[in-house]
Design an enzyme around this catalytic site. Sequence first.
Site, short mmCIF file in Angstrom:
data_model
loop_
_atom_site.label_atom_id
_atom_site.label_comp_id
_atom_site.label_asym_id
_atom_site.label_seq_id
_atom_site.Cartn_x
_atom_site.Cartn_y
_atom_site.Cartn_z
N PRO A 9 -10.46 4.73 0.49
CA PRO A 9 -11.31 5.86 0.31
C PRO A 9 -11.21 5.86 2.28
O PRO A 9 -10.48 5.52 3.01
CB PRO A 9 -12.82 5.72 0.44
CG PRO A 9 -13.06 4.44 0.51
CD PRO A 9 -12.26 3.64 0.12
N ASN A 10 -10.53 7.44 1.26
CA ASN A 10 -10.21 8.35 3.11
C ASN A 10 -8.43 7.80 3.50
O ASN A 10 -8.20 8.46 4.63
CB ASN A 10 -11.22 8.45 3.66
CG ASN A 10 -12.46 8.48 3.51
OD1 ASN A 10 -12.78 9.41 3.46
ND2 ASN A 10 -13.40 7.91 3.92
N ARG A 17 -6.91 12.63 9.24
CA ARG A 17 -8.04 12.19 9.58
C ARG A 17 -8.19 10.96 10.31
O ARG A 17 -7.16 10.60 11.57
CB ARG A 17 -7.74 11.19 8.42
CG ARG A 17 -9.50 10.26 8.82
CD ARG A 17 -9.04 9.28 7.99
NE ARG A 17 -10.27 7.97 7.70
CZ ARG A 17 -10.72 6.91 7.37
NH1 ARG A 17 -9.50 6.36 7.05
NH2 ARG A 17 -12.08 6.19 7.69
N TYR A 22 -5.99 7.34 13.37
CA TYR A 22 -4.87 6.58 12.63
C TYR A 22 -3.40 7.10 12.79
O TYR A 22 -2.60 6.70 11.76
CB TYR A 22 -6.04 7.61 11.28
CG TYR A 22 -6.85 6.04 11.18
CD1 TYR A 22 -6.94 4.85 10.73
CD2 TYR A 22 -8.16 6.94 10.92
CE1 TYR A 22 -8.18 4.27 10.17
CE2 TYR A 22 -9.01 6.03 10.75
CZ TYR A 22 -9.48 5.08 10.34
OH TYR A 22 -10.76 4.02 10.74
N ASN A 73 -6.07 -2.64 1.52
CA ASN A 73 -5.92 -1.93 2.67
C ASN A 73 -7.62 -1.35 2.15
O ASN A 73 -7.47 -0.03 1.64
CB ASN A 73 -5.94 -0.69 3.39
CG ASN A 73 -6.14 0.09 4.30
OD1 ASN A 73 -7.58 -0.70 4.91
ND2 ASN A 73 -5.63 0.90 5.27
N ALA A 76 -13.58 1.60 4.20
CA ALA A 76 -14.73 0.68 4.87
C ALA A 76 -15.03 0.06 3.65
O ALA A 76 -16.37 -0.26 4.14
CB ALA A 76 -15.99 2.33 4.58
N GLU A 97 -5.19 -8.79 3.09
CA GLU A 97 -5.66 -7.28 3.46
C GLU A 97 -4.87 -7.19 4.54
O GLU A 97 -4.65 -7.83 5.93
CB GLU A 97 -7.54 -8.37 4.19
CG GLU A 97 -8.20 -7.00 5.25
CD GLU A 97 -9.53 -8.53 5.27
OE1 GLU A 97 -9.57 -9.21 4.65
OE2 GLU A 97 -10.51 -7.13 6.97
N HIS A 99 -4.63 -3.29 7.63
CA HIS A 99 -5.35 -1.93 8.03
C HIS A 99 -4.76 -1.49 9.00
O HIS A 99 -3.63 -2.51 9.72
CB HIS A 99 -7.09 -2.78 8.68
CG HIS A 99 -8.11 -3.45 8.29
ND1 HIS A 99 -9.05 -2.76 7.90
CD2 HIS A 99 -8.79 -4.97 7.74
CE1 HIS A 99 -9.63 -3.49 6.66
NE2 HIS A 99 -9.44 -4.88 6.84
N ARG A 106 -13.17 -2.48 17.69
CA ARG A 106 -13.79 -0.79 17.11
C ARG A 106 -15.17 -1.39 17.00
O ARG A 106 -16.12 -2.11 17.65
CB ARG A 106 -13.37 -0.48 16.14
CG ARG A 106 -11.74 -0.74 15.70
CD ARG A 106 -11.05 0.62 15.20
NE ARG A 106 -12.15 1.95 13.98
CZ ARG A 106 -12.27 2.64 13.41
NH1 ARG A 106 -11.00 2.26 12.61
NH2 ARG A 106 -12.50 3.71 13.09
C1 DQA Z 1 -9.10 1.24 8.14
C2 DQA Z 1 -9.70 0.72 9.00
C3 DQA Z 1 -11.63 0.79 8.54
O1 DQA Z 1 -12.63 0.19 8.93
C4 DQA Z 1 -12.10 1.95 7.52
O2 DQA Z 1 -13.04 2.32 7.10
C5 DQA Z 1 -10.84 2.66 7.60
C6 DQA Z 1 -9.34 2.49 7.38
C7 DQA Z 1 -8.24 0.41 8.78
O3 DQA Z 1 -6.90 1.07 8.16
O4 DQA Z 1 -7.88 0.81 10.24
O5 DQA Z 1 -10.66 3.52 6.78
O6 DQA Z 1 -9.21 -0.38 6.73
#
Ligand code: DQA
Length: 144
Positions: A9-10, A17, A22, A73, A76, A97, A99, A106
């Site tokens: 998501p997002n 964003r 990011y 990725n 959230a 995994e 990110h 964070r």
């Molecule tokens: C994320 C880190 C997550 O905590 C966050 O909710 C994201 C992006 C990252 O790529 O840094 O949406 O996965």
Amino acid sequence: MKVLFLNGPNLNLLGTREPQIYGRTTLADIEASVRDKAGSLKVEVEFRQSNSESELVGWIQRARECFSVIVINAAAYTHTSVAIRDSIAACGLPAIEIHLTNTHAREAFRRESFLTPVCKGVIAGFGASSYLLALDAAITVKAA
Ligand code: DQA
């Protein structure tokens, strides 16, 4: 070898964003750079993004039919989803995994990942380059 890149998501909003966190690179830009590198490594890649936990679970369940490694990725959902964790454990494919940000640097709630215990490893904190590093990791995992 075909690698499935899943984005939660997002991540469709990358570029606009919270750019201070990011960056300005879009998911399409990331996909283009991964495709470029994959081409030179003779690896096939597929990129998908969903805001829906259920859709992500469905893709993971069916990944075995076409892919040899999953790079995820989960955004959230990393910190909340037992369902995604269980689908990775059940699917029988190695998963990596990733990110963009260093989630350990964070907020405290981002330090917990439900996915890490069922993944081969984690790449976090290198911005868009986390995806390129994940391609190398996928090749390493497949060869092992
Ligand atoms: C994320 C880190 C997550 O905590 C966050 O909710 C994201 C992006 C990252 O790529 O840094 O949406 O996965």
